[in-house]
Write a protein that holds these residues in place. Structure first.
Motif, PDB file in Angstrom:
ATOM      1  N   ALA A  16      41.251  25.956  47.574  1.00  0.00           N
ATOM      2  CA  ALA A  16      42.112  26.439  46.496  1.00  0.00           C
ATOM      3  C   ALA A  16      41.492  26.137  45.140  1.00  0.00           C
ATOM      4  O   ALA A  16      41.494  26.960  44.229  1.00  0.00           O
ATOM      5  CB  ALA A  16      43.494  25.787  46.585  1.00  0.00           C
ATOM      6  N   PHE A  17      40.904  24.915  45.019  1.00  0.00           N
ATOM      7  CA  PHE A  17      40.262  24.549  43.757  1.00  0.00           C
ATOM      8  C   PHE A  17      39.062  25.439  43.485  1.00  0.00           C
ATOM      9  O   PHE A  17      38.838  25.904  42.371  1.00  0.00           O
ATOM     10  CB  PHE A  17      39.819  23.086  43.771  1.00  0.00           C
ATOM     11  CG  PHE A  17      38.975  22.736  42.581  1.00  0.00           C
ATOM     12  CD1 PHE A  17      39.556  22.578  41.340  1.00  0.00           C
ATOM     13  CD2 PHE A  17      37.599  22.614  42.699  1.00  0.00           C
ATOM     14  CE1 PHE A  17      38.781  22.288  40.230  1.00  0.00           C
ATOM     15  CE2 PHE A  17      36.823  22.322  41.589  1.00  0.00           C
ATOM     16  CZ  PHE A  17      37.419  22.151  40.355  1.00  0.00           C
ATOM     17  N   GLY A  18      38.286  25.708  44.538  1.00  0.00           N
ATOM     18  CA  GLY A  18      37.120  26.560  44.381  1.00  0.00           C
ATOM     19  C   GLY A  18      37.500  27.940  43.886  1.00  0.00           C
ATOM     20  O   GLY A  18      36.856  28.502  43.016  1.00  0.00           O
ATOM     21  N   ALA A  19      38.591  28.477  44.432  1.00  0.00           N
ATOM     22  CA  ALA A  19      39.061  29.794  43.995  1.00  0.00           C
ATOM     23  C   ALA A  19      39.485  29.751  42.542  1.00  0.00           C
ATOM     24  O   ALA A  19      39.190  30.641  41.749  1.00  0.00           O
ATOM     25  CB  ALA A  19      40.218  30.244  44.881  1.00  0.00           C
ATOM     26  N   THR A  20      40.187  28.656  42.164  1.00  0.00           N
ATOM     27  CA  THR A  20      40.644  28.517  40.784  1.00  0.00           C
ATOM     28  C   THR A  20      39.465  28.445  39.828  1.00  0.00           C
ATOM     29  O   THR A  20      39.457  29.083  38.784  1.00  0.00           O
ATOM     30  CB  THR A  20      41.512  27.242  40.626  1.00  0.00           C
ATOM     31  OG1 THR A  20      42.602  27.320  41.534  1.00  0.00           O
ATOM     32  CG2 THR A  20      42.043  27.107  39.219  1.00  0.00           C
ATOM     33  N   ALA A  21      38.459  27.649  40.195  1.00  0.00           N
ATOM     34  CA  ALA A  21      37.277  27.500  39.350  1.00  0.00           C
ATOM     35  C   ALA A  21      36.541  28.828  39.198  1.00  0.00           C
ATOM     36  O   ALA A  21      36.053  29.149  38.117  1.00  0.00           O
ATOM     37  CB  ALA A  21      36.348  26.452  39.943  1.00  0.00           C
ATOM     38  N   GLN A  22      36.487  29.596  40.292  1.00  0.00           N
ATOM     39  CA  GLN A  22      35.810  30.891  40.240  1.00  0.00           C
ATOM     40  C   GLN A  22      36.553  31.873  39.350  1.00  0.00           C
ATOM     41  O   GLN A  22      35.962  32.662  38.636  1.00  0.00           O
ATOM     42  CB  GLN A  22      35.684  31.464  41.654  1.00  0.00           C
ATOM     43  CG  GLN A  22      34.580  30.804  42.470  1.00  0.00           C
ATOM     44  CD  GLN A  22      34.430  31.442  43.840  1.00  0.00           C
ATOM     45  OE1 GLN A  22      35.327  32.137  44.305  1.00  0.00           O
ATOM     46  NE2 GLN A  22      33.314  31.201  44.483  1.00  0.00           N
ATOM     47  N   GLU A  23      37.877  31.821  39.368  1.00  0.00           N
ATOM     48  CA  GLU A  23      38.697  32.759  38.600  1.00  0.00           C
ATOM     49  C   GLU A  23      38.846  32.349  37.136  1.00  0.00           C
ATOM     50  O   GLU A  23      39.203  33.169  36.294  1.00  0.00           O
ATOM     51  CB  GLU A  23      40.086  32.874  39.247  1.00  0.00           C
ATOM     52  CG  GLU A  23      40.063  33.530  40.614  1.00  0.00           C
ATOM     53  CD  GLU A  23      41.357  33.291  41.382  1.00  0.00           C
ATOM     54  OE1 GLU A  23      42.298  32.716  40.790  1.00  0.00           O
ATOM     55  OE2 GLU A  23      41.419  33.687  42.553  1.00  0.00           O
ATOM     56  N   TYR A  24      38.604  31.094  36.827  1.00  0.00           N
ATOM     57  CA  TYR A  24      38.775  30.577  35.466  1.00  0.00           C
ATOM     58  C   TYR A  24      37.942  31.374  34.467  1.00  0.00           C
ATOM     59  O   TYR A  24      36.795  31.693  34.750  1.00  0.00           O
ATOM     60  CB  TYR A  24      38.360  29.095  35.432  1.00  0.00           C
ATOM     61  CG  TYR A  24      38.315  28.485  34.045  1.00  0.00           C
ATOM     62  CD1 TYR A  24      39.459  27.974  33.463  1.00  0.00           C
ATOM     63  CD2 TYR A  24      37.122  28.448  33.316  1.00  0.00           C
ATOM     64  CE1 TYR A  24      39.422  27.420  32.181  1.00  0.00           C
ATOM     65  CE2 TYR A  24      37.082  27.899  32.046  1.00  0.00           C
ATOM     66  CZ  TYR A  24      38.229  27.394  31.481  1.00  0.00           C
ATOM     67  OH  TYR A  24      38.204  26.858  30.232  1.00  0.00           O
ATOM     68  N   PRO A  25      38.475  31.724  33.301  1.00  0.00           N
ATOM     69  CA  PRO A  25      39.812  31.394  32.812  1.00  0.00           C
ATOM     70  C   PRO A  25      40.901  32.388  33.190  1.00  0.00           C
ATOM     71  O   PRO A  25      42.072  32.149  32.883  1.00  0.00           O
ATOM     72  CB  PRO A  25      39.594  31.377  31.298  1.00  0.00           C
ATOM     73  CG  PRO A  25      38.562  32.434  31.074  1.00  0.00           C
ATOM     74  CD  PRO A  25      37.637  32.348  32.261  1.00  0.00           C
ATOM     75  N   GLY A  26      40.514  33.511  33.803  1.00  0.00           N
ATOM     76  CA  GLY A  26      41.515  34.499  34.181  1.00  0.00           C
ATOM     77  C   GLY A  26      42.176  35.108  32.950  1.00  0.00           C
ATOM     78  O   GLY A  26      41.556  35.251  31.895  1.00  0.00           O
ATOM     79  N   SER A  27      43.461  35.426  33.075  1.00  0.00           N
ATOM     80  CA  SER A  27      44.175  36.084  31.975  1.00  0.00           C
ATOM     81  C   SER A  27      44.795  35.088  30.991  1.00  0.00           C
ATOM     82  O   SER A  27      45.327  35.482  29.961  1.00  0.00           O
ATOM     83  CB  SER A  27      45.279  36.990  32.542  1.00  0.00           C
ATOM     84  OG  SER A  27      46.188  36.220  33.317  1.00  0.00           O
ATOM     85  N   ARG A  28      44.735  33.806  31.314  1.00  0.00           N
ATOM     86  CA  ARG A  28      45.334  32.791  30.447  1.00  0.00           C
ATOM     87  C   ARG A  28      44.381  32.435  29.308  1.00  0.00           C
ATOM     88  O   ARG A  28      43.215  32.126  29.549  1.00  0.00           O
ATOM     89  CB  ARG A  28      45.651  31.545  31.272  1.00  0.00           C
ATOM     90  CG  ARG A  28      46.342  30.441  30.486  1.00  0.00           C
ATOM     91  CD  ARG A  28      46.645  29.273  31.408  1.00  0.00           C
ATOM     92  NE  ARG A  28      47.049  28.098  30.652  1.00  0.00           N
ATOM     93  CZ  ARG A  28      47.250  26.896  31.190  1.00  0.00           C
ATOM     94  NH1 ARG A  28      47.070  26.730  32.504  1.00  0.00           N
ATOM     95  NH2 ARG A  28      47.615  25.879  30.432  1.00  0.00           N
ATOM     96  N   PRO A  29      44.833  32.449  28.052  1.00  0.00           N
ATOM     97  CA  PRO A  29      43.946  32.119  26.940  1.00  0.00           C
ATOM     98  C   PRO A  29      43.619  30.628  26.872  1.00  0.00           C
ATOM     99  O   PRO A  29      44.415  29.781  27.272  1.00  0.00           O
ATOM    100  CB  PRO A  29      44.744  32.548  25.703  1.00  0.00           C
ATOM    101  CG  PRO A  29      46.169  32.487  26.130  1.00  0.00           C
ATOM    102  CD  PRO A  29      46.175  32.860  27.588  1.00  0.00           C
ATOM    103  N   ILE A  30      42.441  30.320  26.365  1.00  0.00           N
ATOM    104  CA  ILE A  30      42.017  28.940  26.141  1.00  0.00           C
ATOM    105  C   ILE A  30      42.322  28.584  24.691  1.00  0.00           C
ATOM    106  O   ILE A  30      41.998  29.342  23.772  1.00  0.00           O
ATOM    107  CB  ILE A  30      40.507  28.784  26.403  1.00  0.00           C
ATOM    108  CG1 ILE A  30      40.183  29.116  27.866  1.00  0.00           C
ATOM    109  CG2 ILE A  30      40.029  27.375  26.058  1.00  0.00           C
ATOM    110  CD1 ILE A  30      38.696  29.305  28.116  1.00  0.00           C
ATOM    111  N   SER A  31      42.957  27.444  24.491  1.00  0.00           N
ATOM    112  CA  SER A  31      43.274  26.981  23.141  1.00  0.00           C
ATOM    113  C   SER A  31      42.152  26.071  22.642  1.00  0.00           C
ATOM    114  O   SER A  31      41.880  25.033  23.237  1.00  0.00           O
ATOM    115  CB  SER A  31      44.607  26.222  23.145  1.00  0.00           C
ATOM    116  OG  SER A  31      44.846  25.653  21.875  1.00  0.00           O
TER     117      SER A  31
END
Length: 324
Positions: A16-31
């Protein structure tokens, strides 16, 4: 069976973490927190970087200005933020001077952050008002020795770039001037232009217009080579004062514990951004210079930050000027 179940659970978590890291940042903006007011030199660098990095990262980076206390409020906010990669810090040389300037800082720049990489360097120039008799640094130094009690050195407040550069200058020439702190560069520069104060050391991003208008006397570039935008201004070393080098460097950080895979993605995007022709052109327009990609890496930033802390600590302690 229990052991197998536990192993399966761990494998699922890692997957699950690997998938998250691969998808980062996705549609969520980075502040990206800038610990200074909008419109200042660090903010200008940060906003140009956000555009270049967003393109390289494939996600949006938005700037948040959290000013106050010489950049320490914004830095502390990021140190305490969730370490998921969606909050980062863009700070300048103040990350290396804060540990000495603030004796109750509340965070450790080397221990409480993950390093991402350096961004850009902004040169410093020593300038004076037009009424000063000396025209070169060689002429200025004996003039200072003879008139130190009457000469004033302006700065934008304790911990500001101009304050730090002024401390280094006085340390190198082993002469104390009358220091005049202001609440920002704008009022300091106004009084310098008006002749109420004599000298100031500041970033090219703040004084470029006045220099081009010939409204100030430029005495020295505080770096090993001449500033590209002001090649007619000799360096301090050229004029017999070696070792007087002060550059306002900018870098990016994340909260401690941010996953390495995320840091690697951010650093890779930063390395692309500092090579982006448009970003480099924007930095040149500001009188700044994007760092080479080798410096836009975590290990390079960590070594640089440690060396800068070691460089500034004795200068600040010798001056006995603290921000708290």
């Amino acid at each position: 069976m229990k052991v197998l179940s536990k192993l399966a659970a761990v494998a699922l978590m890692l997957s699950a973490f690997g998938a998250t890291a691969q998808e980062y940042p996705g549609s969520r903006p980075i502040s990206a927190v800038v610990p200074f007011a909008a419109g200042g030199p660090t903010d200008k660098v940060a906003r140009e970087l956000a555009l270049a990095m967003s393109k390289a990262l494939g996600g949006q980076i938005i700037i948040e200005n959290t000013g106050g206390a010489g950049g320490t409020i914004g830095a502390k906010r990021v140190a305490q933020a969730k370490n998921d990669g969606y909050t980062v810090l863009i700070h300048h040389i103040g990350m290396s001077t804060a540990p000495t300037l603030y004796r109750n800082l509340g965070f450790d720049p080397l221990k409480d952050f993950e390093m991402i990489g350096e961004i850009a360097d902004v040169p410093m120039l020593l300038v004076g008002n037009k009424s000063l008799p000396p025209n070169t640094l060689k002429e200025l130094l004996p003039y200072i020795k003879a008139n130190a009690a009457k000469l004033s050195l302006a700065n934008a407040g304790v911990g500001s770039a101009s304050h730090l550069c002024g401390l280094m200058f006085m340390s190198k020439i082993e002469t104390e001037l009358v220091t005049v702190p202001y609440k920002g560069t704008a009022p300091a520069l106004t009084d310098l232009l008006g002749g109420q104060v004599n000298l100031m050391c500041d970033q090219t991003t703040n004084i470029a217009g006045q220099l081009r208008a010939n409204a100030l006397k430029p005495y020295a570039a505080m770096q090993p080579r001449r500033v590209e935008a002001f090649k007619d201004v000799p360096t301090a070393a050229e004029q017999g004062l070696p070792g007087l080098e002060v550059k306002i460097w900018h870098a990016m950080y994340a909260p401690k514990g941010t996953p390495k895979a995320v840091i690697d993605k951010l650093s890779a995007a930063l390395q692309k951004a500092v090579q982006d022709p448009k970003f480099k052109a924007q930095m040149a327009e500001l009188g700044a210079e994007a760092v080479p990609p080798a410096k836009a890496k975590p290990e390079s930033l960590r070594a640089h930050l440690a060396s800068e802390i070691a460089k500034w600590s004795p200068v600040i302690k010798k001056a006995g000027v603290y921000a708290d």
